[in-house]
Each structure stands twice: as C-alpha cells, then as structure tokens.
Design an enzyme around this catalytic site. Structure first.
Site, short mmCIF file in Angstrom:
data_model
loop_
_atom_site.label_atom_id
_atom_site.label_comp_id
_atom_site.label_asym_id
_atom_site.label_seq_id
_atom_site.Cartn_x
_atom_site.Cartn_y
_atom_site.Cartn_z
N CYS A 1 0.80 -1.21 0.06
CA CYS A 1 0.08 0.11 0.15
C CYS A 1 0.91 1.30 0.00
O CYS A 1 1.96 1.21 0.10
CB CYS A 1 -0.93 0.01 1.25
SG CYS A 1 -0.05 0.03 2.59
N CYS B 1 43.71 -18.74 -6.82
CA CYS B 1 42.80 -18.59 -7.80
C CYS B 1 41.51 -18.45 -7.09
O CYS B 1 40.69 -17.56 -7.68
CB CYS B 1 42.78 -19.99 -8.41
SG CYS B 1 44.09 -20.63 -9.27
N CYS C 1 46.09 -23.02 -5.69
CA CYS C 1 44.79 -23.04 -5.70
C CYS C 1 44.05 -21.80 -5.08
O CYS C 1 43.19 -21.35 -5.40
CB CYS C 1 44.37 -24.33 -5.18
SG CYS C 1 44.72 -25.76 -6.40
N ASP D 1 7.06 17.98 -36.85
CA ASP D 1 8.18 18.81 -37.36
C ASP D 1 8.08 18.73 -38.95
O ASP D 1 8.90 19.31 -39.60
CB ASP D 1 9.30 18.49 -36.77
CG ASP D 1 9.94 17.27 -36.83
OD1 ASP D 1 9.24 16.67 -37.52
OD2 ASP D 1 11.31 16.88 -36.55
#
Length: 605
Positions: free
Chosen positions: A17, A96, A93, A531
C-alpha cells in the site's frame, strides 16, 4: 573535491500500500549520502542516487529490512575455467579462489560469492537490476579466468514475471477458498430469509457454531497473510494497510467467537456474532489483492516487449573464425557479422558489406535504410537483405535501445505531483483511522445508539434487530466498517499503474516521456505540431498504381512478368516484399520466390 553520485534501482518486496511506500522512502532517506529517493508501488522498486563513499547497497538493504520489508535477491552459478591451469603454472589453488571471489565481491550489488575449486564453480548471490550476470562474467575475465553461466536461467525480467505469476496464483487460490466458503457462511447466516429456498439448504448451516467453524479456515487460511504482515510491521514500528485489515477482521471474528461460546459475557450476545462480516471482508480484500496483482503484472508488459527487441546472440569474428557468444558479452571493438534476417546485436559502424536495415523500431521510418561501409547501425534493428560486418562501438547499457528502455523505466518509476500528495496522505493516516474507529465506537456506544435508533430497527438484508445485537455489537460493527472502508490502496496504486500503462503503451508506438510529470502536463495539451512531412505513417510502404514499360506485358487489365531475370534482380530490394504480384488466372507468370501475398495497383520501375 566533487562528490561521485551513482544511480541505483532496488527491487523491494513486501509493499502492499501507499503507507509502505512512505516507510521505505523514509528509511532510505535517513541514510547518509542517499538522495532523490522515489519508491514505486506498481513496480516494487526504489530508485535513488547515492554517494558510494558514504553508503553501500548493503546498508540500504539493511535499512529496508529494518522497517519490515526486503530487497529481493537472486542466485546464479558460474562455471569458472582456468583455475587449475594457473596452478600448473605455479599459482596456488587458494590464490585462484581468492582472485575470483574478490573480483565478484567488489561488484556493486553482489551480496555473496563462494568459489568451489573442486567443481570449478562460483555461486553468487546478487540483487537483480543492480548487477547483471554479464558484468560478473566480465569481472572474472578481467582477472584472467573465463566464466559461463551454468544454466541459462530466466533473466531479471523473467524472474519478475514468474514472481508476479506466483502472486496471482496464490491470491487466486485464496480468493477461491474464501469466496466459496464465504458464500456458504452467508447462506447459513441468512437462512431465515431464504423463503422457499430453505428446502435446498440444510438447517444445520444456520447454527452459530457451524457458521463459526466454516469461518475459521477463511480467517486462519487466506486471511492469515494480513495478521502475519501486520505483526511483522509492528515489530519494526511500522503500520500499514495490513494492520487495518487485521484489526477489522480480527475484531469481527473474535467478538463473534466470544459471543458464540459465552453469550452472557456482555459483548452483545448471540445477536452480535458477525462471522459473515469476517468471512466476506476477507474474501473482498483478497479479491482486491488479486486484481492488484493482475494490474501490476500487465503494467510491466511494455518493458518486456522492449527487452525482447534486444538480440540474445552475436556472431563475432575472432582469429578469422565465427564465434557465437551472448550479445551482452560483446566488447567495444569486436568485429561482428550480421546475416540477412538477423538482428543487429549492438551499436556500431559498418566495416564491410552492403545491406538494407529496418530501423522502424527506433526511427519509425517505414523504408529500410541502406547501409554501406562507414554507416552507423543500431542494436535491435533488423538486417533485411545482404550480409555485412561492423565494429562494435556501444555495448550493454550504452546502446540506443538500452537507453530507450532506461528512459521508459525511469518514466515509469517517477511520480506525478498528484501521486506525491496521495502517497503523503496515505502514509500518515493509519493511526488517524484507528483513532477515528475508536471515536466512532465511543460515540455510538455512549450517545448515538440511544439518540438515533429504535431497538426494533433492523439492518438492511439482516435477520437481526438492533435490540438483539445490542449497543456493543452495533457500535463494534460501525467501528469495524470505518477501519475497512478507509483503506486507501486504490489511491496508492491507481496513479503509478496508470503511469506505467501509459508510458509503456506510448513506448510501443514510439512516443517517449521523460517522466510522470510530463504525462500529467500532457493532459492539458490542445495542439500538437509535428516537425516534418511523413512523420506520421503506417510504418510500411504500400503500392498504389502500376506503370508498365517494355519489360511488362499487359492483357485484359491483368499483367504478368515477361523477364524472370528482372524479377530475380529486384527480389532482394527493400521495396520488393511490399510489391505483390497478381498474374492472370489464364497465364501464370513464373515467379522465383513463390506466390505473392498482397494486391498491387502500381509498380514503379
């Protein structure tokens, strides 16, 4: 030092609301560095500007959650390639994983990123509309890895559509339950007034305890949403329309239960058992919620249609080879091949080839525009004839079509001056309505009942007389009525829904508005001047007359093609598809591309 201001659009769930709009706006405006906050009930989005040095999207999310609402989030899984390869080159690892996670977490709108090295995946939780999957993939690529979306799940717009559909289904199911049982409750309540129809209705339906049992699943089932939502708001110090609904339905049902189980408790007795009021109030309010969900779903159709114009795939030339990639992964400078019938994926400049491109979706011009080396092409337009290659100049949100979509979204999210007034009123009167309901109860309980009514009077279409209901029951009924009829949900939703429908429909016809205020002022226009000649067209050319020359043979007011090579030569011309051939029924012409589809009176050659 100049402050950096960024724009943001947050998807907010839980708003029902205009008072919800007021609460969310107030919570966001209190954050340092946040300005220009506009919350739209119809789109369930909060648009704002913010200073990234002072506030983060996570702060905004917490502010919204603190007032009882939520910022919607989604999750995507990316397949990340290259992490094990880097390990073979000597990179650890863990490094990474850290590189990919940090690249994703630095993106505005990403809430959480978890990389699994064993599966080579990255699971990302993010706010749709704030950050896109293509942005995530680009961020991973920038740190030396490759990422692809594991499943081509629904995009943000499709997820929104799915959420709308689920809401419509849920409220439709609630409406079905409340409506059917509510009619049975009404039938039992007015059993004594059914007359000859009593023969078809079992008498036990008129028993108070049976009516109460039938009403209970309505209040605790479909009506439970009002109680849970109002309680959630109260825990955060927020009042909204759900509180009005819960108070009205709860008062009617609670007093009815007390008067059924304890008729001498002093709350009006058996005559003041308004089970039917609680049941039908719930049904009618849910009907409103269902219609509201339908309205919201339809208003986003215009944006969805514009989104469909955006190509999904681009054919990029890399190392002399064609490679199909998602259009949102195209980078500036990429050489892209477009074949006849395909859409131009992004904006760019033609480098090789010649063709005619249908730009009516953007310019409204009915004739395809010829394109040669050096000409600009626009993403979303349709290549009609030959193939060409072009270099990408603007991609992603910088393309002309993306800018149009953004303009329509901004216009739909903006507020007209009259809507700002409506939201202010709706957001500040919840407490006033409750005080008014209490005042109504006090007046009729202590003064009005004795002053204005006879105990032998009765309600219209009601089996009870005022004397049976008693002063308490009568005052309670009027008080509940005030609570229910005062809910201004239509005030809060009508204007933004109208604005969304209007701007969306206008966009389909190529008319763009900068905001809701412009639309409101447009209602006062009396004259519109265009235009140039030819601005207003059907959107496609048509043939008006046929002029013959030496290449045509005319007979019996019919014509046929004498030189099939001429037909083959012009078949790929932009105007060719608008010229329909009607051979003589006695002498059929040989037409290489098949039977024509529309009539022609003139062919200018």
């Amino acid at each position: 030092m100049t402050k950096t201001q960024l724009s943001l659009s947050l998807p907010v769930s839980g708003m029902t609301c205009a008072s919800c709009v007021s609460h969310v706006e107030g919570a966001l405006k209190e954050l340092p560095g946040v300005s220009n906050v506009v919350v739209n009930l119809a789109t369930n989005k909060a648009s704002l500007s913010y200073d990234p040095a002072l506030v983060k999207p996570a702060d905004m999310q917490r502010a919204v959650e603190n007032v009882g609402y939520a910022v919607m989030s989604s999750e995507v899984t990316l397949d990340v390639r290259g992490m094990t390869l880097r390990q073979a080159q000597g990179d650890a690892c863990a490094s990474c994983v850290a590189h990919v996670e940090s690249a994703l977490k630095e993106l505005v709108g990403v809430q959480e990123a978890v990389v699994n090295l064993g599966l080579n995946t990255a699971r990302v939780s993010y706010i749709p509309g704030v950050v896109s999957v293509s942005t995530m993939k680009r961020a991973v690529r920038d740190v030396g890895y490759e990422a692809q979306e594991r499943s081509q799940g629904a995009d943000a717009l499709d997820r929104e559509r799915q959420a709308r559909g689920e809401e419509i289904t849920r409220q439709g199911r609630n409406l079905l339950i409340a409506g059917i049982i509510g009619m049975v409750v009404m039938t039992g309540t007015f059993y004594d007034m059914l007359g000859p129809l009593k023969a078809f209705v079992p008498q036990f339906l008129s028993y108070k305890w049976v009516i109460g049992l039938l009403t209970t699943p309505i209040v605790l089932g479909p009506g439970r949403q009002f109680f849970t939502n109002s309680w959630r708001g109260l825990k955060h110090g927020v009042t909204d329309m759900n509180l009005l609904y819960a108070t009205g339905i709860g008062a009617a049902y609670g007093i009815a239960v007390i008067n059924t189980l304890f008729p001498n408790a002093g709350f009006g007795g058996e005559g003041a058992t308004f089970f039917e009021s609680a049941a039908l109030l719930t049904a009618f309010i849910i009907l409103g919620r269902w219609l509201e969900a339908l309205t919201r779903g339809r208003t986003s159709e215009a944006i969805r249609k514009l989104m469909k114009l955006q190509p999904k795939v681009a054919r990029v030339m890399r190392d002399g080879q064609e490679e199909e990639i998602p259009a949102d992964e195209v980078e500036i400078g990429d050489l892209i091949l477009v074949r006849p019938g395909e859409s131009v994926p992004v904006d760019g400049v033609v480098m090789e080839g010649y063709s005619a491109v249908d730009e009516s979706m953007l310019t409204g011009e009915s004739l395809p525009v010829e394109k040669k080396t050096g000409d600009n092409v626009i993403g979303g337009t349709i290549n009609k004839t030959g193939a060409f290659k072009f270099t990408a100049a603007r991609v992603g949100k910088d393309t002309a079509l993306a800018q149009i979509i953004k303009l329509v979204e901004d216009a739909q999210a903006s507020k007209a001056p009259i809507q700002k007034l409506a939201d202010w009123v709706a957001g500040h009167f919840i407490l006033g309505v409750h005080l008014l309901a209490v005042a109504v109860f006090v007046f009729w309980f202590f003064f009005g009942y004795q002053m204005f009514f006879d105990p032998n009077s009765s309600f219209i279409l009601s089996p009870y007389k005022l004397g049976e209901i008693g002063v308490f029951g009568f005052s309670l009924l009027l008080s509940v009525t005030v609570l229910v009829v005062s809910c201004p949900c239509a005030v809060g939703l009508a204007t933004p829904s109208a604005m969304m429908a209007g701007t969306g429909k206008a966009a389909e016809y190529g008319v763009l508005f900068k905001g809701a205020e412009a639309i409101e002022k447009a209602s006062k226009l009396q004259t519109i001047v265009f235009d140039k000649t030819g601005t207003l067209t059907k959107g496609e050319p048509s043939v008006t007359d046929v002029v013959a020359d030496r290449r045509w043979q005319m007979a019996d007011s019919r014509w046929q093609m004498a030189d099939s090579e001429t037909v083959s030569a012009i078949r790929h011309q932009p105007l060719a598809k608008f010229c329909a051939w009607r051979p003589s029924p006695r002498r059929t012409a040989s037409i290489p591309w098949g039977r024509p589809s529309c009539a022609a009176r003139r062919i200018v050659t």
